[in-house]
Every structure is written in C-alpha cells, then in structure tokens.
Design a protein around this motif. Structure first.
Motif, PDB file in Angstrom:
ATOM      1  N   ILE A 142     -70.380 -34.689 -61.990  1.00  0.00           N
ATOM      2  CA  ILE A 142     -69.606 -33.450 -62.150  1.00  0.00           C
ATOM      3  C   ILE A 142     -69.075 -32.916 -60.827  1.00  0.00           C
ATOM      4  CG2 ILE A 142     -69.688 -31.047 -62.983  1.00  0.00           C
ATOM      5  CD1 ILE A 142     -72.127 -31.904 -64.706  1.00  0.00           C
ATOM      6  N   ALA A 143     -67.783 -32.565 -60.803  1.00  0.00           N
ATOM      7  CA  ALA A 143     -67.215 -31.819 -59.668  1.00  0.00           C
ATOM      8  C   ALA A 143     -66.982 -30.392 -60.142  1.00  0.00           C
ATOM      9  CB  ALA A 143     -65.890 -32.441 -59.248  1.00  0.00           C
ATOM     10  N   PHE A 144     -67.607 -29.442 -59.464  1.00  0.00           N
ATOM     11  CA  PHE A 144     -67.303 -28.032 -59.748  1.00  0.00           C
ATOM     12  C   PHE A 144     -66.132 -27.642 -58.850  1.00  0.00           C
ATOM     13  CE2 PHE A 144     -71.904 -28.065 -60.872  1.00  0.00           C
ATOM     14  CZ  PHE A 144     -71.760 -27.701 -62.194  1.00  0.00           C
ATOM     15  N   LEU A 145     -65.018 -27.295 -59.471  1.00  0.00           N
ATOM     16  CA  LEU A 145     -63.841 -26.892 -58.708  1.00  0.00           C
ATOM     17  C   LEU A 145     -63.821 -25.364 -58.699  1.00  0.00           C
ATOM     18  CD1 LEU A 145     -61.279 -27.572 -57.230  1.00  0.00           C
ATOM     19  CD2 LEU A 145     -60.142 -27.988 -59.395  1.00  0.00           C
ATOM     20  N   ILE A 146     -64.317 -24.794 -57.598  1.00  0.00           N
ATOM     21  CA  ILE A 146     -64.497 -23.340 -57.601  1.00  0.00           C
ATOM     22  C   ILE A 146     -63.266 -22.634 -57.052  1.00  0.00           C
ATOM     23  CG2 ILE A 146     -67.026 -23.476 -57.497  1.00  0.00           C
ATOM     24  CD1 ILE A 146     -66.855 -22.822 -54.520  1.00  0.00           C
ATOM     25  N   ASP A 147     -63.075 -21.406 -57.477  1.00  0.00           N
ATOM     26  CA  ASP A 147     -61.921 -20.615 -57.090  1.00  0.00           C
ATOM     27  C   ASP A 147     -62.232 -19.920 -55.762  1.00  0.00           C
ATOM     28  OD1 ASP A 147     -59.862 -18.767 -56.880  1.00  0.00           O
ATOM     29  OD2 ASP A 147     -59.830 -18.317 -59.029  1.00  0.00           O
ATOM     30  N   GLY A 148     -61.464 -20.247 -54.706  1.00  0.00           N
ATOM     31  CA  GLY A 148     -61.675 -19.631 -53.396  1.00  0.00           C
ATOM     32  C   GLY A 148     -60.454 -18.848 -52.962  1.00  0.00           C
ATOM     33  N   SER A 149     -59.698 -18.336 -53.955  1.00  0.00           N
ATOM     34  CA  SER A 149     -58.423 -17.678 -53.635  1.00  0.00           C
ATOM     35  C   SER A 149     -58.609 -16.170 -53.427  1.00  0.00           C
ATOM     36  CB  SER A 149     -57.453 -17.889 -54.787  1.00  0.00           C
ATOM     37  OG  SER A 149     -57.910 -17.171 -55.926  1.00  0.00           O
ATOM     38  N   VAL A 180     -73.866 -33.763 -58.880  1.00  0.00           N
ATOM     39  CA  VAL A 180     -72.780 -32.800 -58.771  1.00  0.00           C
ATOM     40  C   VAL A 180     -72.240 -32.730 -57.344  1.00  0.00           C
ATOM     41  CG1 VAL A 180     -73.761 -31.360 -60.605  1.00  0.00           C
ATOM     42  CG2 VAL A 180     -74.237 -30.783 -58.228  1.00  0.00           C
ATOM     43  N   GLY A 181     -70.984 -32.270 -57.260  1.00  0.00           N
ATOM     44  CA  GLY A 181     -70.356 -31.993 -55.974  1.00  0.00           C
ATOM     45  C   GLY A 181     -69.502 -30.748 -56.158  1.00  0.00           C
ATOM     46  N   VAL A 182     -69.000 -30.195 -55.047  1.00  0.00           N
ATOM     47  CA  VAL A 182     -68.194 -28.981 -55.142  1.00  0.00           C
ATOM     48  C   VAL A 182     -66.907 -29.132 -54.338  1.00  0.00           C
ATOM     49  CG1 VAL A 182     -68.072 -26.528 -54.476  1.00  0.00           C
ATOM     50  CG2 VAL A 182     -70.132 -27.413 -55.594  1.00  0.00           C
ATOM     51  N   VAL A 183     -65.794 -28.682 -54.963  1.00  0.00           N
ATOM     52  CA  VAL A 183     -64.507 -28.633 -54.279  1.00  0.00           C
ATOM     53  C   VAL A 183     -64.047 -27.179 -54.358  1.00  0.00           C
ATOM     54  CG1 VAL A 183     -62.137 -29.508 -54.241  1.00  0.00           C
ATOM     55  CG2 VAL A 183     -63.997 -30.964 -55.115  1.00  0.00           C
ATOM     56  N   GLN A 184     -63.535 -26.641 -53.239  1.00  0.00           N
ATOM     57  CA  GLN A 184     -63.032 -25.268 -53.275  1.00  0.00           C
ATOM     58  C   GLN A 184     -61.504 -25.287 -53.341  1.00  0.00           C
ATOM     59  OE1 GLN A 184     -63.301 -21.006 -50.848  1.00  0.00           O
ATOM     60  NE2 GLN A 184     -64.690 -22.645 -50.279  1.00  0.00           N
ATOM     61  N   ALA A 185     -60.959 -24.562 -54.321  1.00  0.00           N
ATOM     62  CA  ALA A 185     -59.505 -24.473 -54.459  1.00  0.00           C
ATOM     63  C   ALA A 185     -59.038 -23.183 -53.817  1.00  0.00           C
ATOM     64  CB  ALA A 185     -59.120 -24.473 -55.940  1.00  0.00           C
ATOM     65  N   LEU A 211     -71.745 -22.125 -48.791  1.00  0.00           N
ATOM     66  CA  LEU A 211     -70.284 -22.240 -48.886  1.00  0.00           C
ATOM     67  C   LEU A 211     -69.589 -20.973 -48.399  1.00  0.00           C
ATOM     68  CD1 LEU A 211     -69.772 -23.777 -52.453  1.00  0.00           C
ATOM     69  CD2 LEU A 211     -69.642 -24.940 -50.265  1.00  0.00           C
ATOM     70  N   GLY A 212     -68.566 -21.167 -47.580  1.00  0.00           N
ATOM     71  CA  GLY A 212     -67.793 -20.017 -47.094  1.00  0.00           C
ATOM     72  C   GLY A 212     -66.548 -19.802 -47.931  1.00  0.00           C
ATOM     73  N   PHE A 213     -66.124 -18.541 -48.074  1.00  0.00           N
ATOM     74  CA  PHE A 213     -64.946 -18.172 -48.862  1.00  0.00           C
ATOM     75  C   PHE A 213     -63.681 -18.455 -48.038  1.00  0.00           C
ATOM     76  CE2 PHE A 213     -62.113 -14.407 -49.931  1.00  0.00           C
ATOM     77  CZ  PHE A 213     -61.617 -14.970 -51.112  1.00  0.00           C
ATOM     78  N   ARG A 214     -62.718 -19.189 -48.608  1.00  0.00           N
ATOM     79  CA  ARG A 214     -61.538 -19.609 -47.835  1.00  0.00           C
ATOM     80  C   ARG A 214     -60.339 -18.663 -47.970  1.00  0.00           C
ATOM     81  NH1 ARG A 214     -61.745 -24.770 -45.993  1.00  0.00           N
ATOM     82  NH2 ARG A 214     -59.540 -25.219 -46.277  1.00  0.00           N
ATOM     83  N   VAL A 248     -63.343 -26.632 -63.874  1.00  0.00           N
ATOM     84  CA  VAL A 248     -62.446 -25.781 -63.092  1.00  0.00           C
ATOM     85  C   VAL A 248     -62.789 -24.321 -63.376  1.00  0.00           C
ATOM     86  CG1 VAL A 248     -60.034 -25.143 -62.693  1.00  0.00           C
ATOM     87  CG2 VAL A 248     -60.621 -27.513 -63.323  1.00  0.00           C
ATOM     88  N   PHE A 249     -63.119 -23.568 -62.335  1.00  0.00           N
ATOM     89  CA  PHE A 249     -63.350 -22.128 -62.498  1.00  0.00           C
ATOM     90  C   PHE A 249     -62.086 -21.391 -62.093  1.00  0.00           C
ATOM     91  CE2 PHE A 249     -67.644 -23.773 -62.062  1.00  0.00           C
ATOM     92  CZ  PHE A 249     -68.299 -23.090 -63.076  1.00  0.00           C
ATOM     93  N   LEU A 250     -61.632 -20.518 -62.977  1.00  0.00           N
ATOM     94  CA  LEU A 250     -60.386 -19.819 -62.712  1.00  0.00           C
ATOM     95  C   LEU A 250     -60.565 -18.329 -62.916  1.00  0.00           C
ATOM     96  CD1 LEU A 250     -57.297 -21.578 -64.203  1.00  0.00           C
ATOM     97  CD2 LEU A 250     -57.470 -20.324 -62.066  1.00  0.00           C
ATOM     98  N   ASP A 251     -60.381 -17.580 -61.869  1.00  0.00           N
ATOM     99  CA  ASP A 251     -60.454 -16.128 -61.983  1.00  0.00           C
ATOM    100  C   ASP A 251     -59.018 -15.638 -62.138  1.00  0.00           C
ATOM    101  OD1 ASP A 251     -60.365 -13.310 -61.000  1.00  0.00           O
ATOM    102  OD2 ASP A 251     -62.515 -13.661 -60.808  1.00  0.00           O
ATOM    103  N   GLY A 252     -58.660 -15.167 -63.332  1.00  0.00           N
ATOM    104  CA  GLY A 252     -57.280 -14.741 -63.544  1.00  0.00           C
ATOM    105  C   GLY A 252     -56.410 -15.910 -63.941  1.00  0.00           C
ATOM    106  N   TRP A 253     -55.501 -16.340 -63.041  1.00  0.00           N
ATOM    107  CA  TRP A 253     -54.601 -17.426 -63.402  1.00  0.00           C
ATOM    108  C   TRP A 253     -54.216 -18.208 -62.152  1.00  0.00           C
ATOM    109  CZ3 TRP A 253     -53.432 -12.312 -63.065  1.00  0.00           C
ATOM    110  CH2 TRP A 253     -52.438 -11.942 -62.146  1.00  0.00           C
TER     111      TRP A 253
END
Length: 526
Positions: A142-149, A180-185, A211-214, A248-253
């Motif tokens: 699993i890759a968790f694609l987290i929202d870093g926007s 598992v692994g993590v990717v920050q979008a 993890l730091g917020f980008r 894919v985690f998406l906050d909003g759009w």
C-alpha cells in the motif's frame, strides 16, 4: 446437535468452509464496523454476524446462527435494517443466507470470551514471532498518498498523519503481512518512504510522525500518476502477486485533473482508493475542474473504492472499515491481469503414435506456457490430464500453489501410450478438473494437445466445455486433422486453432498461445 463454532465479529461467509455451518456470534459487536453486502441473500464477502443482525436473526446480544452457502449472483442490493446499512455489490462468486441456529450451551461461554480481533486457533502463538510476521491474511502493498497542500493546512495535516498511523497499526504490518509506504502530494510529489523501508508498525509510526508538511497546490493527479509509475518497483520492495494499492487522501478537491492518472494506475495494475474528507460545498464546486473526479480516479466506479469522512476529527470509527476494504484482496479488481487470474488446464495426448522423445517435447511446451503465469493460491492455477482411451488426471488446480511445484509436476508426468479418445477426455476434464472451480474468480482455459484423429466425436464435448465457460485452444501436431482441431476450438476458431507438422514446431507457438489467453481474458472483462 452439531457443535457450533464460535466466530468473531469480522468472520466473513467466505471464511467458513462447510455448505451449512452452525456458528455462534459474540455479543456487542460494534455495528458501524460491519461490512454487509445485500439483503436476505448476502455476498460471501459480508460479515456473518453483521448479516445475521441485519436480517433480524439475532440482536447485538449475539447468539446462534445457521449459515447456508449459496451460489453467487448479480446485484446485491443496499438495504438499511436493524441499525446496519448494507452495501451494493454488482456481482460476487458466492453468497450465503442466515437463519436462527440451535443453541449449544457448552459453547455458549466460549463465544463470549473469544477475542474479537481474529478467530482463535486454540494455541496461543508466541507473541514475538507472530508480531514480526504481521497479519498474514491481509495481502497488500500500500502507498498512502497524503495531502500536503495549502488546502489542508498544518493542523489538519497532523490529524491526517494520526489517522494514517491508526490505519497502519490495524493493518498488522509485518514481514508476511501488509507493507506500506507514504507519498506526499503538494506542488510536486515526494516519496517519503518505500515499501521496503520498514516491516514493523512501530517503525512506520515513527516515520509518519516525522513527516514534514510541504504546502503548495494539491496536484493530486500529478502525484497519483507519479506514484503508480515509480513507487511499486521490485527494487523498491513491491512483492510479486500481492495487490498494489494507492490510498489517496483528499481534503476538499484536487487542483489538477485526476482522469489521466486513474487510467495510468489501472494500466499498471494498481488499485486506487480515494478517501475524501470535507467534500467541496455547493459554493466551492465551481472551483473544481471536474466534479466527477472521484469516479474517474478510482479502480472501479462501483462504490467500493471511494470512502468519505466528514472531517478529520473523530476519525477512529473510520479506521476499521477502511482496513477491511484494503485487506479484501478478492475485491482488488485492478490487480487482476491475465497473468494472475486464469485457470489453465492442459489435456495431453498420450497415444502410442507420439513416442517417448516427442512426448517430452509436448511436456516442454506445457511448461513454457505455464511458466508465463503467476501461479499462487490467490493467483493463476494449472492442471493437467493425460489421455489415451482412458484419462489419467496428472494434477488438479488445487494440488500445487507455486510455479516451482507445478513445473516439477509437469516434468514428472510419465508417458502412457495407447489409443486416442479426445472427445471423452474433454468431457472428463470439463466435469472433473474444471467442475470444482467453475464458481471461482479465475477465467478458465483448456489447451488440447493431440497428434492424430480421435476415435470418438469431439464436437459435442467441446461445445459442452465452451458452454460451461471454458475457452478452448486446440494444438495439433503431425496427423491431427484440421477439421477436428477447428471443431474443438472456441470462436473465433482461426485464432484458437494451432497446427505444426513437427513436434519441434511447438516451441514457436508458445508466445501466440500466451497472447491468445491474455486477449480473451481482456475481452471478457470489457
């Protein structure tokens, strides 16, 4: 009376082995954690105790339930009953129904005390060993694609990390469990860590915490495409035959388009889930490039791959249902390729005109075709029958669960020598080799190899095999008559009929047979 088996809140219909089984559901299962598909007749993916409460057979106080296995069906409906909302499922290979069971007091007490985490085998495993291996029943990379926007902001980013951490713990990461692994979008995607970096939940939790917020735009489409293409390489720790999943985690759009990324992920055999949090409000929808972004990105638009949470607060109750989805490897439709989702039966002519050395060339051909597929207990399967006037089953689809064992079994087939009754042999194989797997998830193929005229009719048996859902390829050598070969082959006959004068010519046919199987597999999925 039959003894009832104590089961857990999460035991599914497909975890039970008998056609009719008396089980005992524990008390106080949390209703929101139940996964139930259908109404009255439930897909075997459903929780047994959940279905029993949904149908009114028991209450949440638990109790005895009789489970009856039924064939699969199309369109399991979603119905809200007794505090449980069942879900829609378009089709599944098997079902079950539930009725009130007979109480067996001796086991009543056991049913209460069995841990609700997983069925007890009676033996307490050594904690240390078990923990290392992880949850072996959950097959997933699993890759968790987290929202870093900037959309999500630092505070909600931290809540998102907490949620991913809880999911990670409940998945049961370990050497033989999920990885598992993590990717920050954000503006540009960044792989934070790979599947191979950690095999213990503790290590993963630590890495998530760090993890730091980008910040930046939420270029989720760009990140999804990047992850599908780069993340799951073997050198980065992806495992053969294990479903690849991106959550894919998406906050909003998203700020960009997801459609192309969804197509790329499907081509790469990756299952995309979208967890949307705080869906866009009516006013905000004007800013969204494509309102249907979730449907375009997920693996299949069937409701299974999308998941909604109203906010990042109080998300604990959403952990378990998400984990159950991620661990349902039978549902990972995008992992299904022709290489890992077929049953191939070989029907091998052992008549005396072939001779020992040519028979070895036939077996080599069988090995070379089998070699191309991912053979495992959850992947493709191979079986072989040799025939003269009689049939001799060499091995069935369930005998060997690894490629090495299948190839070694093929090498060990001994030459029978005798007459040629191909029609009889096809009927025998349809009934005895394909019969037991006909309701399974894999697509069925039969490859008939013969060097001569059959003494009996081949057309009837071949038509019956095709009617039973088996695609037939005929491979003729030397004196095999073209009419027989065409009569046996599936439509379009030209692409399912092969012929060579010499046994040495079999080798050149291997790639065409494999391509033919893959083409039929893809056509059947359209």
């Amino acid at each position: 009376s039959l003894a009832s088996t104590a089961i857990t809140c999460f035991t599914r219909g497909l975890d039970l082995r008998k056609g009719t089984e008396d089980v005992l559901c524990p008390a106080n299962c949390p209703l929101w954690q139940f996964y139930v598909f259908g109404d009255g007749v439930y897909a075997s993916l459903s929780s047994v105790c959940g279905a029993a409460i949904h149908s009114g057979v028991i209450t949440n106080a638990g109790g005895a339930v009789r489970v009856q296995t039924l064939p699969g069906q199309e369109n399991y409906p979603a119905v809200d009953a007794n505090g449980i909302q069942s879900q829609v499922l378009s089709r599944w290979a098997s079902s079950f129904s539930v009725t009130a069971g007979t109480k067996n007091t001796a086991l009543e007490a056991v049913g209460r005390s069995v841990s609700t985490a997983r069925p007890s085998t009676g033996k307490r495993p050594k904690k240390t060993l078990d923990k290392k291996a992880g949850n072996k029943d959950c097959k997933a990379d699993i890759a968790f694609l987290i929202d870093g926007s900037y959309n999500i902001g630092q505070r909600r980013f931290n809540l998102q990390k907490n949620f991913v951490g809880k999911v990670t713990v409940m998945l049961g990461i370990g050497t033989e469990g999920p990885h598992v692994g993590v990717v920050q979008a954000s503006e540009h995607p960044k792989i934070e860590f790979y599947l191979k970096n950690f095999t213990a939940a503790k290590e993963v939790l630590f890495a998530i915490k760090e993890l730091g917020f980008r910040g930046g735009n939420s270029n989720t489409g760009k990140a999804l495409k990047y992850t599908a293409q780069k993340f799951f390489s073997l050198e980065n720790g992806a495992r053969k035959g294990i479903p690849k999943i991106i959550v894919v985690f998406l906050d909003g759009w998203p700020s960009d388009d997801l459609e192309e990324a969804g197509i790329v992920a499907r081509e790469f055999g990756v299952n995309v889930f979208i967890v949307s949090v705080a869906k866009p409000t009516t006013e905000e929808l004007g800013m969204v490039q494509d309102i249907g972004f979730v449907d375009k990105a997920v693996c299949r638009n069937n409701g299974f791959f999308s998941y909604q949470m109203p906010t990042w607060f109080g998300t604990t109750k959403y952990v378990k249902p998400l984990v159950q989805k991620l661990c349902s490897h039978e549902q990972m439709l995008c992992s299904k390729t022709c290489y890992n989702s077929v049953n191939i039966g070989f029907l091998i002519d052992g008549s005396s005109s072939i001779g020992e050395s040519n028979f070895r060339l036939v077996l080599e051909f069988v090995s070379n075709v089998a070699k191309a597929f991912e053979i495992s207990d959850i992947g493709s399967k191979v079986a072989a029958v040799q025939f003269t006037y009689d049939q001799r089953p060499e091995f069935s689809f369930t005998d060997y669960a690894t490629k090495e064992k299948v190839l070694s079994a093929i090498r060990n087939i001994s030459y029978m020598s005798g007459g040629t009754a191909t029609g009889d042999a096809i009927s025998y194989t349809t009934r005895n080799v394909f019969g037991p797997v006909k309701d399974g998830p894999n697509k069925n193929f039969l490859i008939v190899l013969t060097d001569g005229q059959s003494y009996d009719d081949v057309r009837g048996p071949a038509a019956a095999a095709q009617k039973a859902g088996i695609t037939v390829f005929s491979v003729g050598i030397a004196w095999a008559p073209l009419d027989d070969l065409k009569d046996m082959a599936s439509e379009p006959r030209e692409s399912h009929t092969f012929f060579t004068r010499e046994f040495t010519g079999l080798e050149q046919m291997v790639p065409d047979i494999i391509r033919g199987i893959c083409k039929d597999f893809l056509d059947s999925k359209q």
